[in-house]
Design an enzyme around this catalytic site. Sequence first.
Site, PDB file in Angstrom:
ATOM      1  N   ASP A   9      22.486   6.892   1.781  1.00 48.70           N
ATOM      2  CA  ASP A   9      21.718   5.647   1.819  1.00 48.70           C
ATOM      3  C   ASP A   9      21.021   5.390   3.144  1.00 48.70           C
ATOM      4  O   ASP A   9      20.169   4.521   3.217  1.00 48.70           O
ATOM      5  CB  ASP A   9      22.612   4.458   1.468  1.00 48.70           C
ATOM      6  CG  ASP A   9      23.772   4.310   2.427  1.00 48.70           C
ATOM      7  OD1 ASP A   9      23.880   5.122   3.359  1.00 48.70           O
ATOM      8  OD2 ASP A   9      24.574   3.384   2.245  1.00 48.70           O
ATOM      9  N   ARG A  37      24.005  -3.248   2.670  1.00 52.41           N
ATOM     10  CA  ARG A  37      22.992  -2.576   1.865  1.00 52.41           C
ATOM     11  C   ARG A  37      22.072  -3.574   1.185  1.00 52.41           C
ATOM     12  O   ARG A  37      22.257  -4.779   1.275  1.00 52.41           O
ATOM     13  CB  ARG A  37      23.703  -1.730   0.798  1.00 52.41           C
ATOM     14  CG  ARG A  37      24.525  -0.576   1.345  1.00 52.41           C
ATOM     15  CD  ARG A  37      23.756   0.707   1.228  1.00 52.41           C
ATOM     16  NE  ARG A  37      23.238   0.863  -0.116  1.00 52.41           N
ATOM     17  CZ  ARG A  37      23.867   1.513  -1.099  1.00 52.41           C
ATOM     18  NH1 ARG A  37      24.995   2.112  -0.866  1.00 52.41           N
ATOM     19  NH2 ARG A  37      23.345   1.580  -2.299  1.00 52.41           N
ATOM     20  N   TYR A  95      32.996   2.722   4.322  1.00 49.44           N
ATOM     21  CA  TYR A  95      33.588   4.059   4.515  1.00 49.44           C
ATOM     22  C   TYR A  95      34.989   3.812   5.038  1.00 49.44           C
ATOM     23  O   TYR A  95      35.157   3.180   6.085  1.00 49.44           O
ATOM     24  CB  TYR A  95      32.807   4.859   5.554  1.00 49.44           C
ATOM     25  CG  TYR A  95      31.488   5.383   5.058  1.00 49.44           C
ATOM     26  CD1 TYR A  95      31.427   6.489   4.224  1.00 49.44           C
ATOM     27  CD2 TYR A  95      30.292   4.797   5.473  1.00 49.44           C
ATOM     28  CE1 TYR A  95      30.208   6.987   3.782  1.00 49.44           C
ATOM     29  CE2 TYR A  95      29.072   5.290   5.041  1.00 49.44           C
ATOM     30  CZ  TYR A  95      29.037   6.373   4.197  1.00 49.44           C
ATOM     31  OH  TYR A  95      27.827   6.865   3.775  1.00 49.44           O
ATOM     32  N   PRO A 139      29.542  12.011   6.095  1.00 47.57           N
ATOM     33  CA  PRO A 139      28.338  11.206   5.862  1.00 47.57           C
ATOM     34  C   PRO A 139      28.198   9.982   6.758  1.00 47.57           C
ATOM     35  O   PRO A 139      27.146   9.369   6.762  1.00 47.57           O
ATOM     36  CB  PRO A 139      28.500  10.749   4.402  1.00 47.57           C
ATOM     37  CG  PRO A 139      29.802  11.233   3.923  1.00 47.57           C
ATOM     38  CD  PRO A 139      30.551  11.816   5.057  1.00 47.57           C
TER      39      PRO A 139
END
Length: 664
Positions: free
Chosen positions: A50, A278, A286, A362
């Site tokens: 993302d 987001r 995470y 990530p």
Amino acid sequence: VTETPESNCDVLIIGAGPAGMMMAAWMARMGINARIVDKRSTKIFSGQADGLQCRSLEIFDSFGFADRAWKEANHMIEMCMWNPGEDGVLRRSDRVPDVPAGLSRFTQIVLHQGRIERFFLDHIKKHSEDTLRVERAVLPESLEIDEGKCDDHSPENYPINVQLRHLTDEEAAPAQANGQTVSDGLFRSNLVDDDTDALIKKGRENKGGSEIVRAKYMVGCDGAHSWTRRQLGFQLEGEPTDFIWGVLDIVPITDFPDIRNRCAVHSASSGSLMVIPREENLVRLYIQLTEIKPDASGRADRSKITPDTIIKAAQKIIAPYSLTYEYCDWFTAYQIGQRVGTNFDYKSRVFLTGDAVHTHSPKAGQGMNVSMQDSFNLGWKLGMVVKGIAQPSILKTYQSERRRIAQDLIAFDHKFSRLFSGRPAKDVMDEEGVSMEDFKKAFVNGNMFASGLSVDYGTSMLVAKPGSSADQGDGTDVSSTHHQKVVGRQELATNIKLGMRFPSFKVLNQSDARPWEFQEKLRSDGRFRIIVFAGNVVNAQQQARLKVFCQHLTSSGFLAPHVHKSIALLTCHASKRTEVELLRDFPDVLHPFDSKLGWDYNSVYVDDVSYHEGFGDAYKNYGVDKESGCVVVTRPDQYVGYVDSLDEEGFVGVESYFKGVLVS
Ligand code: FAD
């Protein structure tokens, strides 16, 4: 017996994730006969990557769709660090800008991978006039390369032979772990085995269709488990760690005050958490899963990983704040490991880009960006070679340029993820704990790297830096064999660094006074650019220098046929805009006439004060002399290849640079 159909294509792309899409975008822009296949029956709709770096946005802008991402995304402006205080209770210890000011005209944003794939699909459709489509539920089952033909780059030669297998949509759909209520990405996680071989077997048993494709070049963009990499016998080198992380995309219900900022939360003894705000009220968490450990085989038990186990781990870390959710959009888990491919290409015929040649954690938001940028580096080179414009030897620079970036990425991620996964130090004597000061330093220093703007390609026929291409350190010879080596005169444009992307400052259109970021004029249209910093053109002597340079451009036997075709021209002068006239003061070649379109009013700019948006002070910021100017060559991907003076000698240098790259 029905015969297996056979066909030819110039470039066959395996995999339609971010790396494959970027490759297809170049193919569409450059009009290359390409195909792109993906083993899955649909694109991604939720989850996965993302984060978009500044550099990826600059690249999107050069294709013309950054505005779509910019509007839809959540913008990450501030990063907060939360650590236990002396009493062990979590507190905010720092706030820093997520991206340092002045680095790029973009900041970092977050938007899920599915939308980014959508922008690419629309772009590819438009520019290929709908001739290049992702062929879904199709995967390769065999690869043969005619070794003897690899060095012969003549147009009729197709040394690659691939058998493709077509699956049904049901065969190609991945299994979801939790009864379909919430989509998960576990099927793509490194915690589970890849299903490519099983899919091929299923397709063969069910006698799905197959076909043979002969290709000139092939690009494996098929992700971390890359089938293409396996066929070539190349390895990923590196180590997995014992750290397992869960990822949860939720609409959170919480009293944690920084839930709409990016946060690194280190708890005293329950592990760490990263908050990524987001779009549409979603938040990605995470979360380190300290209670799930890999078994003796090195793998963690995937069945233990559910949204419930992940949120429970998060609640412990973020206490005393509360954290729950009603809506979960997606989840996954992965084991941290940093690995780089031994080789990025096979005989300049088969290439690997993206996760197929580098994997890592990530959290630093790098994977999708670096993967797209691999293909951004390779795509135009392949396009120009297929069209017979550039020498095939430029293809060697893909590995020499990108493998070093992958190694830097792995080193960065190694450091960052260890600092992130470690327990915070209790005091200066606590050697096992991570110093929060070190963590902050690593974050701030890593920011330049993480923005994607520190990429600095080494010496090659495409980057005329001092030193030899042997300095690359991986044994690839990427010097030009056909002519005398030239070295760009960096001192003439001290802030337009050879090997780095062309930076951006505001300039005005000479004809209509509209301000532009100069970088916006470097479109990804598959052409090199000669950027003429024309200097003070009202000075007669400088005017004469400009004319001489332009006369050479139009009369050179080697360069003239390329001008406006594979080399675009862009000009920026430093006189007052109102003292200069486009048609009077600039040779026609800098603003060519077309019988249908008239004069080109979009190629000559000026470093002057705008009516509404201040002064970019571009010459000063670029480090170029306002009287004498200079000439800069950028590659089709906006990286700087050459710098020289705006005169006869400079022209000889520019021509010599291109003689090492283009075909006469
Ligand atoms: P992939 O996205 O894996 O795409 C490979 C494609 O190839 C897939 O479509 C697959 O179906 C297809 N394929 C595979 N095998 C075959 C075959 N044999 N034949 C045909 N097709 C095949 N990166 C970031 O930059 N920022 C982030 O914030 C970020 N967050 C992440 C969060 C999570 C939870 C995960 C798991 C990853 C994240 N990443 C992030 C990493 C990012 O997702 C990957 O680095 C990126 O997707 C790599 O792109 P790719 O195109 O190389 O590979």
